[in-house]
Design a protein around this motif. Structure first.
Motif, PDB file in Angstrom:
ATOM      1  N   PHE A  65       0.825  -1.172  -0.115  1.00 30.28           N
ATOM      2  CA  PHE A  65      -0.159  -0.072   0.101  1.00 30.28           C
ATOM      3  C   PHE A  65       0.883   1.315  -0.047  1.00 30.28           C
ATOM      4  O   PHE A  65       1.834   1.313   0.502  1.00 30.28           O
ATOM      5  CB  PHE A  65      -0.852   0.047   1.240  1.00 30.28           C
ATOM      6  N   PRO A  66       0.317   2.319  -0.503  1.00 29.72           N
ATOM      7  CA  PRO A  66       1.015   3.449  -0.411  1.00 29.72           C
ATOM      8  C   PRO A  66       1.075   4.122   0.979  1.00 29.72           C
ATOM      9  O   PRO A  66       0.249   3.908   1.662  1.00 29.72           O
ATOM     10  CB  PRO A  66       0.407   4.496  -1.473  1.00 29.72           C
ATOM     11  N   ILE A  67       2.280   4.908   1.194  1.00 34.97           N
ATOM     12  CA  ILE A  67       2.378   5.453   2.420  1.00 34.97           C
ATOM     13  C   ILE A  67       1.668   6.488   2.357  1.00 34.97           C
ATOM     14  O   ILE A  67       0.825   6.873   3.600  1.00 34.97           O
ATOM     15  CB  ILE A  67       3.766   5.899   2.601  1.00 34.97           C
ATOM     16  N   MET A  68       1.534   7.344   1.475  1.00 35.58           N
ATOM     17  CA  MET A  68       0.721   8.779   1.586  1.00 35.58           C
ATOM     18  C   MET A  68       0.318   8.827   0.016  1.00 35.58           C
ATOM     19  O   MET A  68       0.895   8.464  -0.885  1.00 35.58           O
ATOM     20  CB  MET A  68       1.187   9.860   2.151  1.00 35.58           C
ATOM     21  N   GLU A  69      -0.709   9.602   0.247  1.00 36.23           N
ATOM     22  CA  GLU A  69      -1.127  10.358  -1.415  1.00 36.23           C
ATOM     23  C   GLU A  69      -0.933  11.703  -1.292  1.00 36.23           C
ATOM     24  O   GLU A  69      -1.475  12.431  -0.183  1.00 36.23           O
ATOM     25  CB  GLU A  69      -2.507   9.960  -1.768  1.00 36.23           C
ATOM     26  N   VAL A  70      -0.127  12.289  -2.449  1.00 39.78           N
ATOM     27  CA  VAL A  70       0.003  13.675  -2.473  1.00 39.78           C
ATOM     28  C   VAL A  70      -0.768  14.225  -3.561  1.00 39.78           C
ATOM     29  O   VAL A  70      -0.403  13.660  -4.593  1.00 39.78           O
ATOM     30  CB  VAL A  70       1.428  13.945  -2.372  1.00 39.78           C
ATOM     31  N   ILE A  71      -1.559  15.344  -3.450  1.00 40.50           N
ATOM     32  CA  ILE A  71      -2.255  15.854  -4.536  1.00 40.50           C
ATOM     33  C   ILE A  71      -1.613  17.396  -4.805  1.00 40.50           C
ATOM     34  O   ILE A  71      -1.785  18.101  -3.955  1.00 40.50           O
ATOM     35  CB  ILE A  71      -3.657  15.978  -4.188  1.00 40.50           C
ATOM     36  N   ILE A  72      -0.975  17.512  -5.706  1.00 46.86           N
ATOM     37  CA  ILE A  72      -0.637  18.547  -6.207  1.00 46.86           C
ATOM     38  C   ILE A  72      -1.234  18.981  -7.691  1.00 46.86           C
ATOM     39  O   ILE A  72      -0.977  18.498  -8.761  1.00 46.86           O
ATOM     40  CB  ILE A  72       1.165  18.731  -6.501  1.00 46.86           C
ATOM     41  N   ALA A  73      -1.631  20.427  -7.499  1.00 48.65           N
ATOM     42  CA  ALA A  73      -2.369  20.871  -8.987  1.00 48.65           C
ATOM     43  C   ALA A  73      -3.255  19.881  -9.436  1.00 48.65           C
ATOM     44  O   ALA A  73      -3.391  19.740 -10.574  1.00 48.65           O
ATOM     45  CB  ALA A  73      -1.324  21.411  -9.805  1.00 48.65           C
ATOM     46  N   GLY A  74      -4.186  19.108  -8.683  1.00 51.58           N
ATOM     47  CA  GLY A  74      -5.223  18.314  -9.082  1.00 51.58           C
ATOM     48  C   GLY A  74      -4.579  16.950  -9.662  1.00 51.58           C
ATOM     49  O   GLY A  74      -5.392  16.241  -9.835  1.00 51.58           O
ATOM     50  N   GLN A  75      -3.184  16.937  -9.419  1.00 53.08           N
ATOM     51  CA  GLN A  75      -2.609  15.629  -9.927  1.00 53.08           C
ATOM     52  C   GLN A  75      -2.128  14.767  -8.682  1.00 53.08           C
ATOM     53  O   GLN A  75      -1.626  15.125  -7.525  1.00 53.08           O
ATOM     54  CB  GLN A  75      -1.377  15.757 -10.484  1.00 53.08           C
ATOM     55  N   LYS A  76      -2.753  13.346  -8.684  1.00 49.06           N
ATOM     56  CA  LYS A  76      -2.439  12.544  -7.453  1.00 49.06           C
ATOM     57  C   LYS A  76      -1.138  11.781  -7.719  1.00 49.06           C
ATOM     58  O   LYS A  76      -1.170  11.241  -8.698  1.00 49.06           O
ATOM     59  CB  LYS A  76      -3.594  11.641  -7.236  1.00 49.06           C
ATOM     60  N   ILE A 154      10.097  11.128   6.392  1.00 50.99           N
ATOM     61  CA  ILE A 154       8.741  11.488   5.814  1.00 50.99           C
ATOM     62  C   ILE A 154       8.193  12.603   6.410  1.00 50.99           C
ATOM     63  O   ILE A 154       7.641  13.513   5.783  1.00 50.99           O
ATOM     64  CB  ILE A 154       7.752  10.159   5.959  1.00 50.99           C
ATOM     65  N   LEU A 155       8.245  12.813   7.874  1.00 56.63           N
ATOM     66  CA  LEU A 155       7.809  13.881   8.757  1.00 56.63           C
ATOM     67  C   LEU A 155       8.705  15.123   7.944  1.00 56.63           C
ATOM     68  O   LEU A 155       7.819  16.309   7.999  1.00 56.63           O
ATOM     69  CB  LEU A 155       8.010  13.728  10.068  1.00 56.63           C
ATOM     70  N   VAL A 156       9.766  15.058   7.847  1.00 60.87           N
ATOM     71  CA  VAL A 156      10.466  16.128   7.167  1.00 60.87           C
ATOM     72  C   VAL A 156       9.823  16.602   6.141  1.00 60.87           C
ATOM     73  O   VAL A 156       9.598  17.987   5.634  1.00 60.87           O
ATOM     74  CB  VAL A 156      11.891  16.144   7.420  1.00 60.87           C
ATOM     75  N   ALA A 157       9.836  15.625   5.065  1.00 63.09           N
ATOM     76  CA  ALA A 157       9.385  16.002   3.790  1.00 63.09           C
ATOM     77  C   ALA A 157       7.970  16.483   3.797  1.00 63.09           C
ATOM     78  O   ALA A 157       7.786  17.239   2.998  1.00 63.09           O
ATOM     79  CB  ALA A 157       9.310  14.669   2.860  1.00 63.09           C
ATOM     80  N   LEU A 158       7.018  16.088   4.786  1.00 66.20           N
ATOM     81  CA  LEU A 158       5.531  16.564   4.940  1.00 66.20           C
ATOM     82  C   LEU A 158       5.676  18.193   5.175  1.00 66.20           C
ATOM     83  O   LEU A 158       4.917  18.776   4.414  1.00 66.20           O
ATOM     84  CB  LEU A 158       5.026  15.949   5.987  1.00 66.20           C
ATOM     85  N   VAL A 159       6.654  18.688   5.900  1.00 74.28           N
ATOM     86  CA  VAL A 159       6.660  20.116   6.142  1.00 74.28           C
ATOM     87  C   VAL A 159       7.099  20.817   4.904  1.00 74.28           C
ATOM     88  O   VAL A 159       6.378  21.884   4.596  1.00 74.28           O
ATOM     89  CB  VAL A 159       7.620  20.152   7.206  1.00 74.28           C
ATOM     90  N   LYS A 160       7.848  20.110   4.157  1.00 71.75           N
ATOM     91  CA  LYS A 160       8.127  20.914   2.725  1.00 71.75           C
ATOM     92  C   LYS A 160       7.230  20.995   1.782  1.00 71.75           C
ATOM     93  O   LYS A 160       6.918  21.796   0.969  1.00 71.75           O
ATOM     94  CB  LYS A 160       9.387  20.256   2.206  1.00 71.75           C
ATOM     95  N   LEU A 161       6.265  19.800   2.121  1.00 73.51           N
ATOM     96  CA  LEU A 161       5.210  19.835   1.193  1.00 73.51           C
ATOM     97  C   LEU A 161       3.730  20.570   1.451  1.00 73.51           C
ATOM     98  O   LEU A 161       3.005  20.590   0.446  1.00 73.51           O
ATOM     99  CB  LEU A 161       4.811  18.442   0.896  1.00 73.51           C
ATOM    100  N   LYS A 166      -1.899  18.518  -1.128  1.00 79.44           N
ATOM    101  CA  LYS A 166      -3.111  18.147   0.154  1.00 79.44           C
ATOM    102  C   LYS A 166      -2.448  16.537   0.073  1.00 79.44           C
ATOM    103  O   LYS A 166      -1.953  15.864  -0.883  1.00 79.44           O
ATOM    104  CB  LYS A 166      -4.195  18.146  -0.769  1.00 79.44           C
ATOM    105  N   ILE A 167      -2.280  16.461   1.327  1.00 79.92           N
ATOM    106  CA  ILE A 167      -1.737  14.881   1.821  1.00 79.92           C
ATOM    107  C   ILE A 167      -2.601  14.089   2.474  1.00 79.92           C
ATOM    108  O   ILE A 167      -3.265  14.431   3.578  1.00 79.92           O
ATOM    109  CB  ILE A 167      -0.366  15.221   2.839  1.00 79.92           C
ATOM    110  N   ILE A 168      -2.849  12.959   1.978  1.00 77.69           N
ATOM    111  CA  ILE A 168      -3.618  11.751   2.445  1.00 77.69           C
ATOM    112  C   ILE A 168      -2.943  10.754   3.183  1.00 77.69           C
ATOM    113  O   ILE A 168      -2.288  10.139   2.234  1.00 77.69           O
ATOM    114  CB  ILE A 168      -4.755  11.376   1.721  1.00 77.69           C
ATOM    115  N   PHE A 169      -3.043  10.317   4.211  1.00 82.29           N
ATOM    116  CA  PHE A 169      -2.040   9.315   5.172  1.00 82.29           C
ATOM    117  C   PHE A 169      -2.756   7.862   4.464  1.00 82.29           C
ATOM    118  O   PHE A 169      -3.990   8.001   4.566  1.00 82.29           O
ATOM    119  CB  PHE A 169      -1.829   9.401   6.347  1.00 82.29           C
ATOM    120  N   ASP A 170      -1.961   7.130   4.207  1.00 82.41           N
ATOM    121  CA  ASP A 170      -2.446   5.857   3.645  1.00 82.41           C
ATOM    122  C   ASP A 170      -2.253   4.607   4.880  1.00 82.41           C
ATOM    123  O   ASP A 170      -1.492   4.835   5.762  1.00 82.41           O
ATOM    124  CB  ASP A 170      -1.952   5.209   2.339  1.00 82.41           C
TER     125      ASP A 170
END
Lengths: 208, 207
Positions: A65-76, A154-161, A166-170
Motif C-alpha cells: 500500500f502507498p505510504i501517503m497520497e500527495v495531490i498537487i495541482a489536481g494531480q495525485k 517522511i515527517l520532514v518531507a511533509l513540512v516541505k510539502l 494536499k496529503i492523505i495518509f494511507d
C-alpha cells in the motif's frame, strides 16, 4: 577451552569478566562501563521468530500500500518505497537509488527472513552450519536497517510539502509506525551475544 | 548485577571474536573463532589503514555534496538548484525553525562531528594522548556508531520529494550533491565499521 565459556569481554570497553548465571528478568552489566552485557535470554530464537513474522507482515503491508497520497495541482501521486526508488533510477541516480533500495528494502527483508529461518531451524535443532552463517549475516545486517530514519524523513518531507500539496495518509504510514516501534523496542534491543549464547545452548548442548 | 574483574595475568592473550563475541585465545597471526568458525584477523594495521582511507574518501564526498545542488526544483521550466546549506537557510527564512534545525543537524553537523570523532580515535590509536581513557574512547566510538544513520535523513527527504512531486508545472529532481552525499554517508559508515573496537584496548596498554 571450556573455561573460556565462563568469560565475557565487554564489547564496549573490552574489559574481561566472569559470566554469572541469571534468573528470569535479570540483566548482567559491565563492571567498568555499565553497559548491558547480556540478559536472561532463554528461547531468544523463538522470540525473534515471532517478532520477525509480525514485522514481516507489516513490511509486506508497507510495500503493497502507498505510504501517503500527495495531490498537487489536481494531480495525485502515491508514495511507495519501490516506486520512489524506480523514479530515482529513471532519472539516472543509480548510486542513490541502489543505496536507498538496499537500506529500505533488501536489508530489512533479508534480516527478517534470516531471523525466521534461524527460528524454524533451531526449533528442530537442524542445520547448524546454516544457522551459524545466518547469525553472522544478521549481526552485520542490523547496521544497515534504517526504516526509523526513513520515518523521520517522511515527517520532514511533509513540512516541505504542506505549502502546496494536499496529503492523505494511507495504510502503510500506520504500518510503518508499528514496524519502527517493533524494530526499536525489540529486534534492535537483542544483543548479538544473546543470540550466540542461545545458538551454543541449542547446538552444542552446553549451558553457560 | 556487577562482575568481579579478573586478574591481569592470564588475560593478556584473550580476545573476543568480532562476530559472535566468544572469548578466544590469541595464539598467533590468524586464528579461527572456536564458536562461529570465522577467521579472526589479528593484523590490526590493515584495519587501521582502511579506516583512514574510508574517512578521507568520505570527507572528499562531503565537500562535493556541499558544493553541488542536492535538489533541483523545476517550476514552469525554470530549474532552480538547492544546496544543503541553501535549503537550510530557505527553511529558516520561511519560519520552519524545527525542520531547519533537524536538517542542519543531520546533514551538516553530524557528518562533521563523525569525521572529527573518527580522526580523533584513529590518531589516539597510534599516539595515545595523555589522560585519554580506554572507556572514554569506547564511548566515543559507540556514539559515532549510533549517530551515523541519522545523516541519511536528507537523502531520504530528496528521494521522497522526487518520488512524490511529479506534475507538469512543478518537478523536483535529485542533484549531483545527493549522489555525493549518499556516498559520503556510506563511506563514513564503512570507516566506523572497519575500526576494530579491540584497537582501543591497545591505546590504553601503550599509554
Amino acid at each position: 577451552m571450556e573455561d573460556l565459556d565462563h568469560l565475557i569481554i565487554c564489547r564496549h570497553c573490552q574489559t574481561l569478566q566472569k559470566k554469572v548465571t541469571l534468573k528470569e528478568n535479570e540483566v548482567a552489566k559491565c563492571s567498568e562501563c555499565g553497559e548491558i552485557l547480556y540478559k536472561n535470554a532463554s528461547m531468544v530464537f523463538h522470540k525473534t521468530l515471532a517478532l520477525s513474522i509480525a514485522a514481516l507482515i507489516l513490511f509486506i503491508l508497507i510495500n503493497i500500500f502507498p505510504i501517503m497520497e500527495v495531490i498537487i495541482a489536481g494531480q495525485k501521486n502515491e508514495l511507495t518505497i519501490l516506486q520512489m526508488v524506480s523514479r530515482l533510477f529513471n532519472e539516472g541516480f543509480i548510486v542513490v537509488g541502489s543505496i536507498v533500495v538496499v537500506i529500505l528494502f533488501i536489508a530489512p527483508l533479508m534480516l527478517l527472513l534470516f531471523f525466521i529461518i534461524i527460528g524454524i531451524l533451531s526449533h528442530f535443532k537442524v542445520g547448524k552450519n546454516i544457522v551459524r552463517k545466518l547469525l553472522i549475516l544478521v549481526v552485520a545486517l542490523r547496521n544497515w536497517v534504517m526504516l526509523d530514519v526513513f520515518f523521520i524523513s517522511i515527517l520532514v518531507a511533509l513540512v516541505k510539502l504542506f505549502g502546496y500539496a494536499k496529503i492523505i495518509f494511507d495504510v502503510s504510514f500506520y504500518a510503518l509506525i508499528f514496524f519502527v516501534a517493533l524494530d526499536i523496542f525489540t529486534l534492535k534491543n537483542i544483543k548479538p551475544i544473546e543470540l550466540w549464547n542461545y545458538y551454543f545452548e541449542v547446538y552444542e548442548n552446553e549451558k553457560n | 548485577m556487577k562482575f568481579t574483574k579478573m586478574k591481569k595475568i592470564d588475560t593478556e592473550k584473550l580476545i573476543s571474536c568480532p562476530y559472535c563475541e566468544a572469548v578466544n585465545i590469541d595464539e598467533g597471526k590468524s586464528i579461527y573463532c572456536r564458536r562461529c568458525k570465522t577467521k579472526i584477523t589479528n593484523t590490526q594495521e590493515s584495519n587501521f589503514h582502511t579506516a583512514w582511507a574510508m574517512v578521507i574518501t568520505a570527507m572528499i564526498f562531503y565537500i562535493i555534496a556541499n558544493i553541488y545542488p542536492i535538489l533541483i526544483f523545476d517550476k514552469f521550466g525554470h530549474p532552480n538548484g538547492n544546496t544543503i546549506i541553501g535549503g537550510v537557510i530557505a527553511l529558516w527564512e520561511e519560519g520552519e525553525y524545527p525542520i531547519a534545525v533537524i536538517i542542519f543537524t543531520a546533514s551538516v553537523f553530524i557528518p562533521l562531528l563523525k569525521f572529527i570523532l573518527i580522526i580523533y580515535i584513529l590518531i589516539n590509536y597510534k599516539k595515545p594522548q595523555k589522560g585519554s581513557k580506554k572507556i572514554d574512547q569506547a564511548k566515543l566510538y559507540h556514539f559515532t556508531e549510533l549517530i551515523g544513520p541519522w545523516s541519511m535523513i536528507d537523502v531520504f527527504v530528496v528521494a521522497i520529494l522526487v518520488g512524490v512531486v511529479h506534475v507538469h508545472s512543478i518537478q523536483i529532481k535529485a542533484g549531483i550533491g545527493a549522489t555525493a552525499f549518499v556516498l559520503m554517508v556510506f563511506f563514513t559508515m564503512l570507516s566506523t565499521l572497519s575500526i576494530d573496537v579491540r584497537l582501543l584496548k591497545e591505546s590504553k596498554d601503550a599509554a
